[in-house]
Design a protein around this motif. Structure first.
Motif: not given
Length: 459
Positions: A167-180
């Protein structure tokens, strides 16, 4: 039976299989919103307003156990950015609150209570942060967010699940590789909810309701209750769904809100756990830091009724293979519920099923085409419950469709009712700005009955 779409069996990991066995989880939304009657606040509510007078994490966990929950998820940070632990990344946390003289740590207290009770513990960490000054600088915020995740993954013991809300993150790209990378290093056993490199997925609504069929292998996931965006996974993946819903209309406690009826909670159970998904039920602590009496009493009523219905299974001997299985009880029994469980250790395979009465004097013995259908549906998965009108049976014929389908068990119940609860209202799909008590949607008839399956005089 009609043919079903082809399925590619993909086996679960051992961690996914163990998570599915947990079935019921307890969710706690708690934070600065609790003291202002808000659902989504904008990150400007004062940290000093967080001041529960009687916070007792042990009471939360005891309530979870009494409800029958087998895992516990806490909102460490919601969209407002307020952190329930004394993070080094921001002043917007319990360290700036008068509670415990600024030395408190809600995450630590709940983690300790769960550990003492033997309750698997997990955390929700919102990617969207409306307080962080660096949020609009993607690289800076990625570092900020991963630092928060590192604190949580290294400071509070083993985590059963990490919950990432879209929720609230539509259109936003996070560094999911870094998170994982943080998760892989410090909490590799944790289930990852819906984002990043997920191992479990969101069911697609905030009502706690699954629909038939429930597929464990999917190629995309839905993102949020407030948008229609989906995430393409690139290839089929084994991602069993988790149904999330709040005991109340709101996710955070509010004085003018109230718990759902017992019938509503029963309706959720039949349409989540009873459809083969996990159920994550949110029970928000109040502004004292306690689960309120009304909520605790409603949960006890629900648990009592579930136990009354399902605590005494009548087990059947199971024989067969492939498309036809026979379930035989030791003697003729009157039943009003039937539970099928699939053997999906090497992948979900059952695409459709129907259950026929196969007793000596039943038409199925000589001509299955004339058999009385007791129950029917599509997927089975971890557990499939059918509520049926009372009937006395000795033997059942179970017809399956799918690639080399296998059943694990068949159990019946005499619950004294064929009712399967009722869904009184559906959650709003408008983004909440305050308590959403007035924005609930009425449930349609299709939503009330979808997927329950039982056909033997089912009402």
């Amino acid at each position: 039976m009609s043919s079903t779409p082809s399925m590619r069996p993909i086996p679960p990991s051992s961690a996914q299989r163990a998570w599915q066995d947990l079935e019921l989880g307890f969710f706690c939304h708690f934070g600065v919103n609790t003291f202002h009657g808000k659902e989504w606040s904008d990150g400007t509510l004062p940290a000093a307003s967080f001041n529960p007078s009687s916070l007792d994490a042990g009471q939360w966990v005891r309530t979870a156990q009494e409800t029958g929950a087998r895992y516990f998820i806490l909102t460490a940070k919601h969209h407002d950015g307020f952190c329930l632990w004394p993070t080094a990344t921001t002043d917007y946390s319990v360290a700036s609150a008068p509670w415990r003289d600024g030395r408190g740590d809600v995450v630590a207290e709940v983690a300790r209570a769960c550990r003492e009770a033997g309750m698997p513990f997990g955390l929700y960490l919102s990617p969207w942060d409306r307080n962080a000054a660096c949020y609009d600088d993607r690289q800076a915020y990625d570092r900020f967010y991963q630092a928060q995740l590192w604190e949580l993954c290294t400071g509070y013991g083993p985590l059963v699940e990490l919950w990432f809300d879209g929720a609230g993150s539509q259109g936003r790209t996070y560094d999911w590789d870094g998170v994982m990378a943080v998760i892989d290093e410090h909490q590799p056993q944790a289930m990852v909810f819906n984002m990043g490199r997920p191992t479990i997925r969101w069911v697609g609504n905030e009502d706690g309701l699954a629909a038939d069929p429930v597929r464990y292998v999917v190629e995309s996931t839905e993102v949020s209750n407030y948008v229609t965006d989906t995430t393409d996974l690139g290839a089929p993946r084994y991602l069993p769904p988790e149904c999330d819903v709040s005991l109340r209309r709101g996710w955070f406690w509010a004085r003018d809100d109230e718990p759902k009826s017992t019938e509503h909670l029963l309706g959720i159970y039949y349409r989540s756990v009873g459809m083969g998904t996990n159920l994550l039920l949110n029970v928000p602590p109040d502004d004292r830091g306690l689960i309120g009496d009304d909520d605790a009493n409603r949960l006890r009523d629900w648990r009592t009724e579930l136990d009354r219905r399902f605590a005494r299974p009548i087990r059947a001997h199971l024989s067969g293979a492939g498309d036809v299985w026979i379930a035989t009880f030791e003697e003729p029994v009157m039943i009003d519920h039937l539970e099928l469980a699939e053997d999906y250790d090497d992948g979900q395979r059952i695409g459709a099923h129907r259950v026929l009465i196969d007793d000596d004097d039943a038409p199925a013995r000589t001509d299955p085409a004339k058999a009385e259908v007791l129950a029917a549906g599509q997927s089975v998965g971890h557990k499939r419950l059918h509520a049926v009108s009372p009937v006395t049976v000795r033997r059942l014929r179970i017809e399956l469709r799918g690639p080399s389908p296998r059943l694990r068990s068949v159990r019946a119940y005499r619950a004294g009712t064929s009712g399967s609860g009722s869904i009184d209202y559906r959650a709003s799909t408008d983004e909440p700005q305050a308590n959403p008590a007035v924005t609930a949607r009425p449930a349609s008839e299709e939503q009330l009955v979808n997927g329950l399956g039982g056909t033997h005089g089912n009402r």
